[in-house]
Design a protein around this motif. Structure first.
Motif, PDB file in Angstrom:
ATOM      1  N   GLU A 287     -19.389 -18.529 -16.198  1.00 27.85           N
ATOM      2  CA  GLU A 287     -20.300 -18.340 -17.444  1.00 27.85           C
ATOM      3  C   GLU A 287     -21.592 -19.046 -17.130  1.00 27.85           C
ATOM      4  O   GLU A 287     -21.847 -19.481 -16.262  1.00 27.85           O
ATOM      5  N   GLY A 288     -22.442 -18.647 -18.145  1.00 29.50           N
ATOM      6  CA  GLY A 288     -24.019 -19.114 -18.017  1.00 29.50           C
ATOM      7  C   GLY A 288     -24.743 -18.419 -17.362  1.00 29.50           C
ATOM      8  O   GLY A 288     -24.341 -17.424 -16.486  1.00 29.50           O
ATOM      9  N   GLY A 289     -26.041 -18.350 -17.251  1.00 28.18           N
ATOM     10  CA  GLY A 289     -26.958 -17.848 -16.236  1.00 28.18           C
ATOM     11  C   GLY A 289     -28.190 -18.291 -16.660  1.00 28.18           C
ATOM     12  O   GLY A 289     -28.708 -18.896 -17.284  1.00 28.18           O
ATOM     13  N   GLY A 290     -29.458 -17.220 -15.917  1.00 22.91           N
ATOM     14  CA  GLY A 290     -30.757 -17.867 -16.199  1.00 22.91           C
ATOM     15  C   GLY A 290     -31.629 -16.734 -15.501  1.00 22.91           C
ATOM     16  O   GLY A 290     -31.185 -16.493 -14.371  1.00 22.91           O
ATOM     17  N   VAL A 291     -32.872 -16.703 -15.863  1.00 21.90           N
ATOM     18  CA  VAL A 291     -33.927 -16.050 -15.219  1.00 21.90           C
ATOM     19  C   VAL A 291     -35.253 -16.895 -15.127  1.00 21.90           C
ATOM     20  O   VAL A 291     -35.458 -17.690 -16.023  1.00 21.90           O
ATOM     21  N   SER A 292     -36.162 -16.573 -13.941  1.00 22.00           N
ATOM     22  CA  SER A 292     -37.197 -17.478 -13.971  1.00 22.00           C
ATOM     23  C   SER A 292     -38.380 -16.784 -13.334  1.00 22.00           C
ATOM     24  O   SER A 292     -37.955 -16.006 -12.369  1.00 22.00           O
ATOM     25  N   ALA A 293     -39.370 -16.991 -13.356  1.00 18.34           N
ATOM     26  CA  ALA A 293     -40.510 -16.507 -12.705  1.00 18.34           C
ATOM     27  C   ALA A 293     -41.617 -17.369 -12.321  1.00 18.34           C
ATOM     28  O   ALA A 293     -41.766 -18.346 -13.217  1.00 18.34           O
ATOM     29  N   THR A 294     -41.833 -17.505 -10.998  1.00 16.60           N
ATOM     30  CA  THR A 294     -43.088 -18.659 -10.459  1.00 16.60           C
ATOM     31  C   THR A 294     -43.876 -17.902  -9.884  1.00 16.60           C
ATOM     32  O   THR A 294     -43.883 -16.961  -9.104  1.00 16.60           O
ATOM     33  N   TYR A 295     -45.321 -18.204 -10.433  1.00 20.66           N
ATOM     34  CA  TYR A 295     -46.441 -17.582  -9.824  1.00 20.66           C
ATOM     35  C   TYR A 295     -47.090 -19.021  -9.578  1.00 20.66           C
ATOM     36  O   TYR A 295     -47.416 -19.952 -10.125  1.00 20.66           O
ATOM     37  N   GLY A 296     -47.926 -18.660  -8.100  1.00 24.48           N
ATOM     38  CA  GLY A 296     -48.811 -19.603  -7.924  1.00 24.48           C
ATOM     39  C   GLY A 296     -49.966 -19.359  -6.891  1.00 24.48           C
ATOM     40  O   GLY A 296     -49.776 -17.983  -6.578  1.00 24.48           O
ATOM     41  N   ILE A 297     -50.795 -19.967  -6.773  1.00 24.53           N
ATOM     42  CA  ILE A 297     -51.959 -19.641  -6.025  1.00 24.53           C
ATOM     43  C   ILE A 297     -52.477 -21.037  -5.265  1.00 24.53           C
ATOM     44  O   ILE A 297     -52.150 -21.786  -5.582  1.00 24.53           O
ATOM     45  N   TYR A 298     -53.409 -20.529  -4.199  1.00 27.69           N
ATOM     46  CA  TYR A 298     -53.810 -21.872  -3.435  1.00 27.69           C
ATOM     47  C   TYR A 298     -55.337 -21.973  -4.232  1.00 27.69           C
ATOM     48  O   TYR A 298     -56.041 -21.034  -4.271  1.00 27.69           O
ATOM     49  N   ALA A 299     -55.529 -23.242  -4.385  1.00 26.36           N
ATOM     50  CA  ALA A 299     -56.718 -23.613  -4.778  1.00 26.36           C
ATOM     51  C   ALA A 299     -57.388 -24.878  -3.678  1.00 26.36           C
ATOM     52  O   ALA A 299     -56.906 -25.789  -4.051  1.00 26.36           O
ATOM     53  N   THR A 300     -58.061 -24.566  -2.673  1.00 28.43           N
ATOM     54  CA  THR A 300     -58.432 -25.187  -1.687  1.00 28.43           C
ATOM     55  C   THR A 300     -59.609 -25.190  -1.063  1.00 28.43           C
ATOM     56  O   THR A 300     -60.343 -24.108  -1.261  1.00 28.43           O
TER      57      THR A 300
END
Length: 793
Positions: free
Chosen positions: A183-196
């Motif tokens: 049972e159970g579950g999940g969703v996720s979204a990861t968004y990233g950028i370089y700031a360098t």
């Protein structure tokens, strides 16, 4: 130079010293979650119910949550961030290795670490790392074919284990354990950028962008009284990074290369299931599939070069060839396990396959002149593996207790090279990555059968002895036998000594035995058309090639364990002696003088250099692993988890192969560059300190890692061409809103203070293609900012 006796003495002393304050601790017991001493392990032992801190050999247990609480969702990168003994390079401009990067354990070759999935041997990648990267010459398991969302935890056995698991387990074992949820579950979204801010030897520039998007999810499904099906999926869209220097060959000077991470679009799905077919037997299995499309850049071809080679009309401004790898990876297994009478039995069958197709884009074949196409299909490499296994165990009431385990395994491996289109390999071939020709086509197989016995006896409640032995027979090179002895003595309730002694081996891979190609290799700034030949090919034999034999090792470890309340400390010293190690030879080239014997061999083949695999390297690896953890639960602040872990490692190459060639003079098979890559290509010191805080709704992780210096050796005999990364500290921070169920949010920064390795000196970078040494153990991309949103139920 580190001496093993000194290491062993230091290990015992450190554990004993740390024990005194630990004995006085009055903290609450740590929770039974991955990462503390109560974790039940299945790697390195076949006795049921043994915990991480009760084992006779060091085992790290890394929870899936720990792996996922980072900016990177790559398993290889996540492992290297939290496990000091593991490194994961981010190479660039090394062809397929840009897209399929290997991990190293204790500085040894990537193929000297065995990878398991749920205890079953994983298949290696079809890719053979043949260019100038750490792990050159290896065909290793691609850890990134399994997304972190599919994992419950990872167990890392830091000890030789060939006697228990077979070939490859010289440095240790990485066991990837999949989720098992009803049972159970999940969703996720990861968004990233370089700031360098990028400060290379010839100039400065800033980057904000180069985004990475990862979307993942999982769902547990229950059926029947006890059946489970856990489905996990991930999609990744990563734009390329560019960290090259300014090119002094063009006016005005600008960045002409794309030196950095490749562009990647990737989709992965996994399903893991199990159900009881009787009260005593469970049917189980899993299947995973990944499709990865990567585009990495070769060295740029300037306008003058294009014009001089007859393709100026196609590329009036020059061109940057792109190497497109399309990797399709299948992992699957089915088995039946449970009790048969008083015996526990596991019968299983697994199949894995990896196919990598190559295309060269944005390119040209100089031999075809103005009629050259700009895109080429270069062919494909495929590796597959069938395994049938039987494992049997039983616990006896002998001594305090005795666990007997035995089993057998059958394995069939296959390796293929398929030719590309004619235009990709004819003449000079596609610039950047020439295709495989029909002469390179390979279809090779071998089989292996093995049997083992493993006995763990608790002679008393405080003294454990384990003995394991394994015999194997390969259809290509013959038989091997290996053994292991382990012991553990609990001197008190809070302090124990442990140690192991074992022999190990690694069978030469089919890729090493049969891979053949002609490709463009950069040597000292020159692009050489280089032929790679099987060791028994006539060209290789003339230059000193011989049939490959297995690598052999002798492993010793000695350490101490302290465990009192919520505090634990392990200190383990180790020594690994490798002999008959396999290495990829130098790119052997002639002088060009009239009558040169090497040129007489290579010129008819229309190549400028040749290379092949050879046995004969001997090395000694010595080091100390230290892991300390304190986990405190408080009513007002929640849970605070403190971890300090370190790896001190030293590798010394004591012998290199000499050529059996009858040429006069015989070519040098392994030179200074290759030796120093083995000795200094990974950090001798890596120390990680982390604080993880978990409140009712909020949480945070602060992690700081110190990396010792690494040498990317050049070709100059006096060392003037060596490129040093320097010693650096990397800091990661993540802040989380994390209710058990519902919406979640995390904000974080990898490499918070925007640290880079020392820049490649301008004097060693006449083209400006590279900006930083790609041997850097923490990469060279700079600060990465990310946000993660999710929903759990």
């Amino acid at each position: 130079m580190i001496h093993f006796r000194t290491l062993a003495t230091s290990a015992i002393a450190l554990a004993a010293i740390a024990a005194f304050p630990a004995q006085a601790q009055d903290a609450p017991d740590a929770a039974d979650t991955a990462g503390n001493g109560d974790d039940i392990i299945v790697t390195g032992t076949r006795a049921a119910g043994r915990s991480r801190l009760d084992s006779p050999a060091p085992v790290d247990v890394l929870s899936g949550e720990t792996l996922r609480r980072q900016g990177s969702t790559e398993v290889g990168q996540a492992l290297a961030t939290v496990a000091p003994s593991i490194d994961f390079k981010r190479s660039s401009a090394v062809d397929g290795t840009d897209a399929i990067r290997p991990a190293t354990l204790r500085g040894l070759s990537p193929d000297q670490t065995l990878v398991l999935i749920n205890g079953t041997r994983a298949h290696t990648s079809a890719l053979l790392n043949v260019n100038g990267s750490v792990g050159r010459g290896s065909a290793a398991v691609d850890l990134n074919t399994i997304p972190t969302v599919a994992l419950d935890r990872i167990e890392v056995l830091r000890d030789g284990a060939s006697a228990q698991y077979g070939s490859d387990a010289i440095a240790g074992v990485i066991n990837l354990r999949l989720r098992e949820a009803r049972e159970g579950g999940g969703v996720s979204a990861t968004y990233g950028i370089y700031a360098t801010d990028i400060d290379t030897a010839r100039g400065h520039r800033s980057v904000t962008g180069e985004p990475v998007l990862t979307v993942s999810g999982w769902q547990g499904i229950g059926f029947g009284n006890d059946g489970y099906l856990t489905i996990s999926g991930e999609y990744v869209d990563r734009k390329p990074t560019s960290r090259g220097d300014f090119d002094p060959r063009v006016t005005p000077s600008r960045v002409t290369s794309r030196f950095g991470d490749p562009e990647v679009e990737q989709a992965t799905v996994f399903a893991n299931a199990g159900v009881n077919v009787t009260e005593a037997l469970q049917l189980y299995g899993w299947v995973g599939y990944q499709d990865r499309d990567s585009k990495s850049a070769a060295f740029p071809r300037l306008a003058t070069t294009a014009a001089a080679n007859g393709v100026g009309g196609i590329w009036p401004d020059g061109f940057l060839p792109l190497i497109n790898t399309k990797s399709r990876n299948l992992t699957s297994a089915v088995g039946l396990r449970g009790d048969v009478g008083e015996w526990n039995v596991d019968l299983n069958l697994s199949y894995g396959r990896n196919r990598i197709a190559f295309r060269t884009l944005n390119s040209a074949n100089y031999s075809l002149g103005a009629s050259s196409p700009t895109e080429f299909y270069d062919g494909a490499v495929t590796y597959d593996q069938w395994i049938g296994g039987l494992d049997v165990s039983r616990k006896f009431d002998i001594f305090h207790s005795l666990n007997l385990a035995f089993g057998a395994e059958w394995r069939r491996e296959g390796y293929k090279i398929a030719a590309g289109e004619l235009n990709s390999y004819t003449g000079s071939g596609a610039q950047g990555f020439p295709g495989f020709s029909p002469d390179n086509a390979v279809d090779a197989h071998r089989r292996n059968i093995s049997a083992y016995i493993d006995i763990e006896a608790e002679l008393t409640s405080r003294f454990l002895v384990a003995v394991a032995g394994r015999v194997e027979d390969y259809s290509d090179f013959g038989s091997t036998a290996n053994g292991k002895v382990s012991a553990r003595f609990d001197a008190t309730d809070w302090f124990a000594l442990r140690g192991t002694a074992s022999t190990g081996f690694r069978a030469p891979s089919l890729q090493q035995q049969y891979y053949t190609s002609i490709t463009s290799v950069v040597v000292g700034g020159d692009v050489l058309l280089t032929g790679h030949y099987p060791p028994t090919n006539a060209v290789a034999v003339a230059l000193g090639g011989l049939p490959l034999e297995p690598e052999k090792s002798t492993n010793f470890s000695l350490g101490g364990v302290v465990h009192s309340g919520a505090f634990s400390l392990t200190v383990d010293a180790y020594q690994i002696k490798l002999r008959n190690q396999i290495a990829l030879s130098e790119n052997i080239r002639g002088t060009g003088a009239v009558g040169d014997p090497i040129n007489a061999i290579l010129d008819p083949l229309e190549v400028q250099a040749a290379r092949f695999f050879i046995n004969g390297v001997r090395s000694t690896t010595k080091g100390i692993d230290v892991v300390a953890n304190y986990k405190a639960r408080t009513e007002s602040l929640g849970t605070l988890d403190f971890t300090l872990a370190a790896n001190f490692n030293d590798i010394d190459v004591t012998r290199v192969p000499t050529s059996t060639s009858t040429l006069d003079p015989a070519p040098t098979l392994l030179g200074r560059n290759r030796i120093l890559t083995l000795e200094e290509g990974t950090p001798r010191t890596k120390i990680t300190g982390a604080i993880d805080w978990a409140g009712d709704l909020l949480g945070a992780t602060l992690r700081t890692t110190y990396y010792g210096g690494v040498n990317q050796p050049g070709t100059a005999a006096d060392g003037s061409g060596d490129i040093l990364t320097g010693k650096h500290v990397i800091t990661d921070l993540e802040l989380r809103y994390q209710p058990t169920k519902g919406a979640q949010l995390a904000l974080g920064a990898n490499n918070l203070f925007d640290v880079y390795p020392d820049a490649t000196p301008a004097a060693l970078n006449s083209t400006g293609v590279v900006g930083y040494p790609y041997y850097s153990p923490f990469g060279f991309n700079g600060r990465y900012l990310y946000a993660r949103v999710g929903l759990t139920w």
